[in-house]
Design a protein around this motif. Sequence first.
Motif, PDB file in Angstrom:
ATOM      1  N   ASP A 252     -16.517  41.777 -28.691  1.00 46.51           N
ATOM      2  CA  ASP A 252     -16.938  42.952 -29.458  1.00 46.51           C
ATOM      3  C   ASP A 252     -18.389  42.793 -29.874  1.00 46.51           C
ATOM      4  O   ASP A 252     -19.147  43.752 -29.867  1.00 46.51           O
ATOM      5  N   VAL A 253     -18.728  41.564 -30.267  1.00 49.20           N
ATOM      6  CA  VAL A 253     -20.119  41.243 -30.600  1.00 49.20           C
ATOM      7  C   VAL A 253     -20.474  39.959 -29.852  1.00 49.20           C
ATOM      8  O   VAL A 253     -19.694  39.005 -29.820  1.00 49.20           O
ATOM      9  N   LEU A 254     -21.661  39.983 -29.258  1.00 49.74           N
ATOM     10  CA  LEU A 254     -22.128  38.825 -28.483  1.00 49.74           C
ATOM     11  C   LEU A 254     -23.418  38.308 -29.111  1.00 49.74           C
ATOM     12  O   LEU A 254     -24.304  39.100 -29.470  1.00 49.74           O
ATOM     13  N   SER A 255     -23.528  36.995 -29.246  1.00 51.69           N
ATOM     14  CA  SER A 255     -24.757  36.405 -29.771  1.00 51.69           C
ATOM     15  C   SER A 255     -25.279  35.379 -28.759  1.00 51.69           C
ATOM     16  O   SER A 255     -24.525  34.539 -28.264  1.00 51.69           O
ATOM     17  N   ILE A 256     -26.561  35.477 -28.450  1.00 54.68           N
ATOM     18  CA  ILE A 256     -27.138  34.640 -27.388  1.00 54.68           C
ATOM     19  C   ILE A 256     -28.205  33.720 -27.993  1.00 54.68           C
ATOM     20  O   ILE A 256     -29.172  34.192 -28.602  1.00 54.68           O
ATOM     21  N   ASP A 257     -27.994  32.424 -27.845  1.00 54.50           N
ATOM     22  CA  ASP A 257     -28.958  31.418 -28.319  1.00 54.50           C
ATOM     23  C   ASP A 257     -29.000  30.310 -27.266  1.00 54.50           C
ATOM     24  O   ASP A 257     -28.568  29.187 -27.513  1.00 54.50           O
TER      25      ASP A 257
ATOM     26  N   ALA B 295     -36.075  29.213 -34.498  1.00 53.45           N
ATOM     27  CA  ALA B 295     -34.640  29.260 -34.175  1.00 53.45           C
ATOM     28  C   ALA B 295     -33.831  28.776 -35.380  1.00 53.45           C
ATOM     29  O   ALA B 295     -32.770  29.326 -35.697  1.00 53.45           O
ATOM     30  N   VAL B 296     -34.345  27.765 -36.081  1.00 53.02           N
ATOM     31  CA  VAL B 296     -33.664  27.255 -37.276  1.00 53.02           C
ATOM     32  C   VAL B 296     -33.651  28.328 -38.364  1.00 53.02           C
ATOM     33  O   VAL B 296     -32.620  28.622 -38.977  1.00 53.02           O
ATOM     34  N   ARG B 297     -34.820  28.946 -38.585  1.00 49.93           N
ATOM     35  CA  ARG B 297     -34.903  29.970 -39.640  1.00 49.93           C
ATOM     36  C   ARG B 297     -34.006  31.169 -39.340  1.00 49.93           C
ATOM     37  O   ARG B 297     -33.584  31.876 -40.243  1.00 49.93           O
ATOM     38  N   ALA B 298     -33.732  31.400 -38.048  1.00 48.15           N
ATOM     39  CA  ALA B 298     -32.921  32.567 -37.667  1.00 48.15           C
ATOM     40  C   ALA B 298     -31.446  32.390 -38.021  1.00 48.15           C
ATOM     41  O   ALA B 298     -30.722  33.386 -38.142  1.00 48.15           O
ATOM     42  N   GLY B 299     -30.999  31.140 -38.223  1.00 46.61           N
ATOM     43  CA  GLY B 299     -29.566  30.880 -38.422  1.00 46.61           C
ATOM     44  C   GLY B 299     -28.934  31.703 -39.541  1.00 46.61           C
ATOM     45  O   GLY B 299     -27.988  32.474 -39.298  1.00 46.61           O
ATOM     46  N   PRO B 300     -29.426  31.601 -40.792  1.00 47.81           N
ATOM     47  CA  PRO B 300     -28.759  32.331 -41.898  1.00 47.81           C
ATOM     48  C   PRO B 300     -28.752  33.853 -41.720  1.00 47.81           C
ATOM     49  O   PRO B 300     -27.682  34.478 -41.855  1.00 47.81           O
ATOM     50  N   PRO B 301     -29.895  34.498 -41.374  1.00 49.41           N
ATOM     51  CA  PRO B 301     -29.793  35.954 -41.182  1.00 49.41           C
ATOM     52  C   PRO B 301     -28.953  36.328 -39.962  1.00 49.41           C
ATOM     53  O   PRO B 301     -28.307  37.385 -39.953  1.00 49.41           O
ATOM     54  N   LEU B 302     -28.921  35.455 -38.947  1.00 48.76           N
ATOM     55  CA  LEU B 302     -28.121  35.794 -37.762  1.00 48.76           C
ATOM     56  C   LEU B 302     -26.641  35.854 -38.122  1.00 48.76           C
ATOM     57  O   LEU B 302     -25.946  36.816 -37.773  1.00 48.76           O
ATOM     58  N   VAL B 303     -26.156  34.843 -38.825  1.00 48.69           N
ATOM     59  CA  VAL B 303     -24.719  34.847 -39.134  1.00 48.69           C
ATOM     60  C   VAL B 303     -24.383  36.042 -40.032  1.00 48.69           C
ATOM     61  O   VAL B 303     -23.335  36.686 -39.869  1.00 48.69           O
ATOM     62  N   ALA B 304     -25.288  36.371 -40.955  1.00 54.46           N
ATOM     63  CA  ALA B 304     -25.042  37.537 -41.820  1.00 54.46           C
ATOM     64  C   ALA B 304     -24.956  38.808 -40.974  1.00 54.46           C
ATOM     65  O   ALA B 304     -24.058  39.655 -41.178  1.00 54.46           O
ATOM     66  N   ASN B 305     -25.842  38.938 -39.997  1.00 56.14           N
ATOM     67  CA  ASN B 305     -25.836  40.156 -39.176  1.00 56.14           C
ATOM     68  C   ASN B 305     -24.657  40.207 -38.213  1.00 56.14           C
ATOM     69  O   ASN B 305     -24.124  41.284 -37.922  1.00 56.14           O
ATOM     70  N   LEU B 306     -24.241  39.040 -37.721  1.00 57.57           N
ATOM     71  CA  LEU B 306     -23.073  39.038 -36.829  1.00 57.57           C
ATOM     72  C   LEU B 306     -21.838  39.497 -37.601  1.00 57.57           C
ATOM     73  O   LEU B 306     -21.050  40.318 -37.106  1.00 57.57           O
ATOM     74  N   LEU B 307     -21.684  39.010 -38.828  1.00 57.85           N
ATOM     75  CA  LEU B 307     -20.529  39.410 -39.635  1.00 57.85           C
ATOM     76  C   LEU B 307     -20.623  40.899 -39.994  1.00 57.85           C
ATOM     77  O   LEU B 307     -19.617  41.614 -39.964  1.00 57.85           O
ATOM     78  N   ALA B 308     -21.840  41.352 -40.284  1.00 58.96           N
ATOM     79  CA  ALA B 308     -22.012  42.779 -40.599  1.00 58.96           C
ATOM     80  C   ALA B 308     -21.662  43.632 -39.381  1.00 58.96           C
ATOM     81  O   ALA B 308     -21.002  44.682 -39.499  1.00 58.96           O
ATOM     82  N   ALA B 309     -22.074  43.184 -38.202  1.00 58.52           N
ATOM     83  CA  ALA B 309     -21.784  43.954 -36.986  1.00 58.52           C
ATOM     84  C   ALA B 309     -20.282  43.947 -36.689  1.00 58.52           C
ATOM     85  O   ALA B 309     -19.734  44.936 -36.208  1.00 58.52           O
ATOM     86  N   LEU B 310     -19.613  42.845 -36.986  1.00 57.35           N
ATOM     87  CA  LEU B 310     -18.176  42.761 -36.709  1.00 57.35           C
ATOM     88  C   LEU B 310     -17.367  43.601 -37.683  1.00 57.35           C
ATOM     89  O   LEU B 310     -16.349  44.187 -37.326  1.00 57.35           O
TER      90      LEU B 310
ATOM     91  N   GLY C 270     -18.728  45.958 -39.921  1.00 59.08           N
ATOM     92  CA  GLY C 270     -19.333  47.226 -40.335  1.00 59.08           C
ATOM     93  C   GLY C 270     -20.012  47.052 -41.682  1.00 59.08           C
ATOM     94  O   GLY C 270     -19.372  47.125 -42.723  1.00 59.08           O
ATOM     95  N   GLY C 271     -21.256  46.755 -41.644  1.00 58.61           N
ATOM     96  CA  GLY C 271     -22.018  46.563 -42.884  1.00 58.61           C
ATOM     97  C   GLY C 271     -23.488  46.687 -42.550  1.00 58.61           C
ATOM     98  O   GLY C 271     -23.849  46.737 -41.366  1.00 58.61           O
ATOM     99  N   PRO C 272     -24.337  46.723 -43.559  1.00 60.65           N
ATOM    100  CA  PRO C 272     -25.761  46.869 -43.270  1.00 60.65           C
ATOM    101  C   PRO C 272     -26.345  45.582 -42.684  1.00 60.65           C
ATOM    102  O   PRO C 272     -25.940  44.482 -43.060  1.00 60.65           O
ATOM    103  N   LEU C 273     -27.287  45.740 -41.779  1.00 54.88           N
ATOM    104  CA  LEU C 273     -27.945  44.588 -41.164  1.00 54.88           C
ATOM    105  C   LEU C 273     -29.191  44.229 -41.965  1.00 54.88           C
ATOM    106  O   LEU C 273     -29.848  45.102 -42.535  1.00 54.88           O
ATOM    107  N   ALA C 274     -29.491  42.925 -41.983  1.00 57.26           N
ATOM    108  CA  ALA C 274     -30.692  42.456 -42.702  1.00 57.26           C
ATOM    109  C   ALA C 274     -31.805  42.198 -41.694  1.00 57.26           C
ATOM    110  O   ALA C 274     -31.540  41.787 -40.553  1.00 57.26           O
ATOM    111  N   THR C 275     -33.041  42.417 -42.114  1.00 62.21           N
ATOM    112  CA  THR C 275     -34.145  42.158 -41.177  1.00 62.21           C
ATOM    113  C   THR C 275     -34.486  40.668 -41.184  1.00 62.21           C
ATOM    114  O   THR C 275     -34.293  39.974 -42.178  1.00 62.21           O
ATOM    115  N   PHE C 276     -34.999  40.219 -40.052  1.00 61.50           N
ATOM    116  CA  PHE C 276     -35.477  38.835 -39.929  1.00 61.50           C
ATOM    117  C   PHE C 276     -36.893  38.901 -39.372  1.00 61.50           C
ATOM    118  O   PHE C 276     -37.105  39.109 -38.181  1.00 61.50           O
ATOM    119  N   ILE C 277     -37.851  38.759 -40.285  1.00 59.13           N
ATOM    120  CA  ILE C 277     -39.260  38.755 -39.869  1.00 59.13           C
ATOM    121  C   ILE C 277     -39.878  37.493 -40.481  1.00 59.13           C
ATOM    122  O   ILE C 277     -40.426  37.524 -41.581  1.00 59.13           O
TER     123      ILE C 277
END
Length: 377
Positions: A99-104, A299-314, A316-323
């Motif tokens: 349903d949701v795919l994450s590529i690293d 890639a290390v810094r991406a970990g926390p926002p990535l997991v938050a966004n994967l859970l939101a996508a699974l 249904g919730g708002p996504l957080a930006t990662f800049i």
Amino acid sequence: MRRLVLLGGGHAHVHVLKTMGDALDPTVSVTLVTPVARQVYSGMLPGWVAGHYALDDCAIDLLALAARARARVVQSSASLVSPSMREVICANGEVLGYDVLSIDVGSQPAVGDAKGVAEHAIAVRPLERFVQGWEGVLARARDGGLNAVSIVGGGAAGLELAFAMDHRFRAEAGDAAPHVRVLTDARSVVPEYPAAARGRLLREARRRNVGTHPGCAVTEVGPGHLRLRDAIEFSTDATFWVTGAAAPPLLRDSGFATDPRGFLDVNDFMQSVSHPEVFGAGDCATNAANPRPKAGVFAVRAGPPLVANLLAALKGGPLATFIPSPRFLALVSCGGRRAVGIYGAASFEGGWAWRWKDRIDRGFVARYSAAALAGGR
Ligand SMILES: Cc1cc2nc3c(=O)[nH]c(=O)nc-3n(C[C@H](O)[C@H](O)[C@H](O)COP(=O)(O)OP(=O)(O)OC[C@H]3O[C@@H](n4cnc5c(N)ncnc54)[C@H](O)[C@@H]3O)c2cc1C
């Protein structure tokens, strides 16, 4: 049950697995596709080559992380994704729906049109193959069987590995240590660094008698030689290929939108611009609006926002930006227990810089160690 499939056990995904294991969610099934059971942390690889670390000190146990997160592991590589079917096709023949795919899945050294690289050079990636290749070269050096070792690629990783190899050869082969040289097609080594930092690293190369050869485009690697574009040849007993990051073909082959170099094109949410149920982090993804260097730190810094966004996508919730801030600390080890540090325009060096790097690197691996995982429950 919502299905999350993780491709690759890279820096961001180890954090995803850790977080999913910290708080098990019975509504999500997680599958990790990884060709390796443990992830060797590249930041510590030069320290392992130099002899400062055992390989176990530098490795994160992906199977343990996955088991704690109740994730299924498919020990294989993803060969292709069918975004229309929402399926991953693995090299072992398994087909995984998501349903949701994450590529690293990281990157690979750029080869371009150079000939003979696969047959005669040891590429820095996959890291496990590099590990085997280096052990073979070190054994030959111990027997006094090497005169010269070449590293193709003059970025920070190439220089760091050259210093580490020189250090180890001198420690183990003494007067019989082979000459180490670095070749790059760029106008200088580490062209991305400020001149003062480059000067520090070049001084270190001179001190060690590590050769640096800018403006050398290698067009062919043979069993005992390197050929340059202008037909000059270097004789070499071993060649390591440590050129800049190229995209894994999987991304373009699967039909995802990619940048011109073939990296997954993602937005500020780390979401594929062509397929919103697909996320990408680390070297394999590029955010064209906010591009960052292909470095582990991002890639290390991406970990926390990535997991938050994967859970939101699974769920249904708002996504957080990662800049992430473009400024980052680079610490380049110099073979012995010294390092050169670069932060923006500033640079510095010394034993303390190496100890700082050692603390950061060991700290990262320790976060995912058995002890930390047991304590985190
Ligand atoms: C010697 C060296 C030293 C470095 N030192 C530093 C440093 O000090 N600081 C820094 O910021 N950067 C450093 N880098 C760069 C850093 O290694 C990369 O930027 C970083 O590894 C990228 O992390 P990642 O999570 O994107 O991918 P990776 O760490 O490469 O992880 C990708 C994972 O995906 C797996 N994989 C690959 N293909 C597939 C597939 N098809 N299916 C499933 N799994 C797959 C791989 O086996 C791997 O486990 C260094 C690089 C090298 C070579």
